[in-house]
Design a protein around this motif. Structure first.
Motif, PDB file in Angstrom:
ATOM      1  N   THR A 208      52.831 -37.959  46.396  1.00  0.00           N
ATOM      2  CA  THR A 208      51.431 -37.796  45.421  1.00  0.00           C
ATOM      3  C   THR A 208      51.734 -36.390  44.849  1.00  0.00           C
TER       4      THR A 208
ATOM      5  N   ASP B  52      48.341 -39.311  36.267  1.00  0.00           N
ATOM      6  CA  ASP B  52      50.360 -39.983  36.606  1.00  0.00           C
ATOM      7  C   ASP B  52      50.109 -41.215  37.860  1.00  0.00           C
TER       8      ASP B  52
ATOM      9  N   LYS C  32      52.777 -44.090  39.724  1.00  0.00           N
ATOM     10  CA  LYS C  32      54.580 -44.574  39.496  1.00  0.00           C
ATOM     11  C   LYS C  32      54.636 -45.646  40.850  1.00  0.00           C
TER      12      LYS C  32
ATOM     13  N   ALA D  73      52.483 -47.545  34.080  1.00  0.00           N
ATOM     14  CA  ALA D  73      52.971 -47.646  34.273  1.00  0.00           C
ATOM     15  C   ALA D  73      54.475 -49.103  34.678  1.00  0.00           C
TER      16      ALA D  73
ATOM     17  N   GLU E 106      57.264 -48.784  42.257  1.00  0.00           N
ATOM     18  CA  GLU E 106      58.489 -48.966  42.364  1.00  0.00           C
ATOM     19  C   GLU E 106      58.728 -50.508  43.462  1.00  0.00           C
TER      20      GLU E 106
ATOM     21  N   GLY F  74      57.516 -43.243  35.997  1.00  0.00           N
ATOM     22  CA  GLY F  74      57.162 -43.023  36.287  1.00  0.00           C
ATOM     23  C   GLY F  74      56.561 -42.792  35.025  1.00  0.00           C
TER      24      GLY F  74
ATOM     25  N   THR G 278      61.710 -48.685  39.563  1.00  0.00           N
ATOM     26  CA  THR G 278      61.210 -47.796  39.042  1.00  0.00           C
ATOM     27  C   THR G 278      60.668 -46.596  37.745  1.00  0.00           C
TER      28      THR G 278
END
Length: 764
Positions: free
Chosen positions: A521, A468, A470, A543, A472, A604, A602
């Motif tokens: 996280t 994963d 993300k 991302a 921002e 994710g 953002t």
């Protein structure tokens, strides 16, 4: 419009200014208001390798100055925890019933100061009924003394448990071979020795346990902390500060860390813990520890047709991660880079009265490479052929689509012969052999040894094969990247910033990395098995691409243009309509506008890989051996490590250099040793053979890139390749230097004493 890509260039590490000036902030350095007034925990450890606990006297310790609590397994109500790999082997976080290795924690003292806790710990006394200590793998397998009585044997895991039948009797299996060679190889036990020993701090913030730990995988560790502190429903927040090295040993959660929450709750205060170096050497999981019985056979021309291995894996005193290294990591890679049609591999994991083993840089794959590479050397020696020629004859031909080996392991891409060609040319192989011959003919006291290794390894092979990420964008145009990986020196901040900047145009120094915090996280695969770039980096790249698409949509709205006409200028970090760069929208503009629309700038995302990747390469080591004293001098190391498409050559070289250093250290110096009673005799850095720059040559690195199709970056792992390629090459070089004296094989580490003894035995 896009500027020149930063990917593939030699970008300086963002992390280094901090580490070279103010220094890192590690678990023992944490300053947090919630830790004000923290008490200190010190663990009392068994001084007996194997014995039944008759009593533990804690009364005197309780009366020592500053002592807040003294606990045993009984007073804490600790239950036995079955092994996930063999439920009949169970233990508690503090020893109960019996102790199984020197250093196992049996009690814990909590006091106002660390020194008070140390003093009180010395007042805890335990009585034992002594049991025979089993430190040798073969002896433990044969012994009637059981380390876990309920298991019925000290052999606690076998590949037959995976549905893999036992090997065919050797004589029958090799009946059609013109030449067969057998070997017994010990891939010795080593200690990880990270710069930072384990440390942790725990505090209850309301009904939430907040704990700082030095770990490689906080997200997975969280489950263990939940179970240790009340089970389902317990709120746990783990925070990973800077981690001063892990090498695999900090994947696990250890008893000392898991108990701090209970201790903090018991005394109503935060609790800190830091181990000493000797405690670390005795309790932080060890690596390797594999005994291999190998038979290789084939034709007189040099074609290998049959290969059989029985690997005995030392699990140490617990049935933990070390138990599965041989069956799950050595066996799939046992055939290496060679096209051998008939391969059998059986593994047996055995418990001993020693420190538990765990993953260590390469985790089972170096052992597989070491076995096949020594076997190829012995096979070539038996035939009187050059080891490079025999290797070349047996290599799997170049392939750019998946290839499946005789043990049903599928590789992604490979060009093994090209990597061999490159190191042979760079080394000046023919000239080295000529110099070696001249020294032998002259009877020189100092003989030249040349060792080869061609290897393939598996990276990103541990589930989950996904990660994963993300990104921002903040109101000022800076960005925060959240990753499920956890750096310990690899350069994730630099690499993830490069990937983000390359797509978005946000300058690298305006990008902040967040990792290892289970609140910020919560999902992540951690850092292990050389997975970070191909999973974590691919997720960040994905991302960033998705973030740009989102930015285009909003920029088109703000610019009152069609989305198809809007482009990003990565030199400026701004969006504009193609052909009219004077009117643009920056990331800061978009972040503010998104908030006004009730949104955030953002993204994710989750990257999922379909399979593992398989880096490969070839190493040549050149050593000089003094035949009078056995002293080995490492003269050259030529390394060609193919990790797919390279993101940053500086980071690549750093990983290769570190890997070669650790691999050479195992080949020449490092070994964890015990006496016959199970007492560790290498429990500090004065007795343990750590390598330094003075024992190493400058490494000659040859770059080669064969991109994988498994991820969009074309990247494979590199963190462990140097270790996997260097160890067999250096060991073989030492054996090669004294081969003409009648020496067939020298087990690692090839210390002066061991080399000298081998020469004397061969000439006796």
């Amino acid at each position: 419009m896009a500027g020149a890509s930063i990917l593939g260039t030699r970008v300086q590490r963002k992390e280094d200014p901090k580490f070279l000036t103010t220094g890192g902030v590690y678990s023992d350095d944490i300053v947090d208001p919630r830790l004000k007034g923290a008490a200190h925990a010190v663990f009392v450890r068994s001084m007996v390798a194997h014995g039944k606990i008759e009593s533990i006297d804690i009364d005197a310790a309780k009366d020592m100055p500053g002592v807040l609590a003294v606990h045993t397994a009984e007073s804490l109500g600790l239950e036995l925890i079955p092994s996930p790999f063999n439920p009949t082997a169970a233990r508690s976080l503090l020893a109960s019933g019996k102790v199984r290795h020197v250093g196992e924690p049996i009690a814990v003292v909590v006091a106002d100061t660390h020194q008070q806790a140390v003093d009180a710990a010395e007042m805890v006394f335990a009585d034992y009924e002594f049991l025979p200590a089993l430190v040798d793998m073969e002896a433990a397998l044969a012994s009637e003394t059981l380390i876990y009585e309920e298991a019925g044997s000290n052999g606690v895991f076998d590949t037959t448990a995976l549905g893999i039948p036992e090997n065919t009797p050797t004589d029958e299996y090799f009946a059609d071979c013109e030449v067969t060679v057998t070997g017994r190889f010990l891939n010795q036990r080593v200690a990880p020795c990270p710069l930072e020993v384990r440390a942790s701090a725990a505090v209850w913030d309301g009904d939430t346990l907040v704990q700082w730990i030095s770990t490689q995988h906080a997200q997975a560790a969280k489950d263990h902390f939940v179970k240790a502190n009340g089970g389902e429903g317990t709120k746990v927040h783990l925070i990973t500060p800077d981690v001063g090295g892990g090498f695999g040993a900090k994947i696990d959660a250890y008893a000392e860390e898991l108990l701090l929450g209970s201790l903090a709750k018991d005394i109503g205060r935060p609790v800190r813990y830091v181990e000493t170096r000797s405690e670390s050497m005795m309790n932080l999981g060890h690596g390797r520890g594999q005994l291999q019985f190998v038979t290789i056979g084939g034709t007189k021309e040099g074609k290998v047709t049959h290969y059989q291995v029985h690997a005995i894996q030392d699990a140490g005193a617990f049935v933990g991660m070390g138990t599965i290294l041989a069956p799950f990591f050595t066996r799939p890679m046992i055939v290496g880079v060679y096209d051998i049609p008939n391969v059998e591999c059986r593994t047996t994991s055995v418990v001993t009265n020693t420190t538990p083993t765990t993953a260590y840089r390469g985790a089972g794959r170096p052992e597989a490479t070491a076995a096949i590479e020594r076997a190829m050397d012995l096979f070539a020696d038996e035939l009187g052929k050059d080891p490079a020629d025999v290797r070349r004859m047996n290599l799997i031909p170049k392939f750019l689509e998946p290839h499946t080996t005789a043990v049903d392991q599928t590789y992604d891409v490979g060009d093994y012969e090209e990597s061999l060609n490159r190191v042979l040319e760079a080394a000046g192989y023919d000239d080295l052999r000529a110099e070696q011959k001249a020294r032998r003919d002259a009877g020189d006291a100092k003989q030249l040894g040349i060792g080869l290794c061609v290897y393939v390894e598996i990276t990103g092979g541990v589930d989950p094969k996904q990660e994963d990420a993300k990104i921002e964008v903040n109101d000022d145009g800076t960005a925060t990247v959240y990753t499920g990986t956890t750096p310990q020196g690899q350069g994730h901040d630099t690499a993830w910033s490069m990937l983000t900047s390359n797509e978005t145009g946000i300058p690298m120094d305006k990008i902040t990395l967040v990792f290892g915090d289970t609140e910020l996280t919560p999902v992540g695969g951690g850092t292990m098995a050389s997975r970070s770039l191909q999973h974590g980096g691919a997720a960040v790249n994905q991302a960033a691409v998705e973030l740009v698409e989102k930015g285009k949509k909003l920029a088109a709205k703000l610019l009152e243009a069609d989305e198809a006409d809007v482009v990003i200028d990565t030199d400026m970090g701004a969006f504009h309509v193609a052909g009219t760069p004077a009117v643009s929208k920056t990331w800061a503009d978009l972040a503010v506008a998104a908030k006004q629309d009730g949104d955030e700038m953002t993204i994710g995302t989750t990257f999922v890989a379909d399979m593992a990747t398989f880096p490969f390469g070839a190493h040549i080591a050149v050593v000089e051996v003094d035949t009078g004293t056995g002293q080995v001098k490492h003269l050259r190391q030529i390394a060609c490590d193919d990790a797919g498409r390279v993101l940053n050559p500086l980071l690549l070289d750093g990983q290769i250099h570190g890997g070669i250093a650790q691999g050479t250290a195992q080949a020449l110096l490092e070994e964890v040793r015990y006496d016959e009673d199970g007492n560790p005799v290498t429990s500090n850095l004065a007795d343990y053979g750590m390598i330094s720059a003075t024992e190493l040559p400058s490494f000659e690195v040859i770059h080669m890139e064969t991109p994988t199709f498994v991820n969009p970056l074309g990247a494979k792992g590199i963190g462990e390749s140097g270790t996997i390629g260097s160890t067999p090459a250096v060991q073989s070089a030492v054996c090669d230097a004294v081969k003409h004296l009648g020496v067939k094989h020298i087990d690692m580490p090839a210390t002066s004493e061991r080399v000298w003894q081998a020469i004397q035995a061969a000439q006796a």
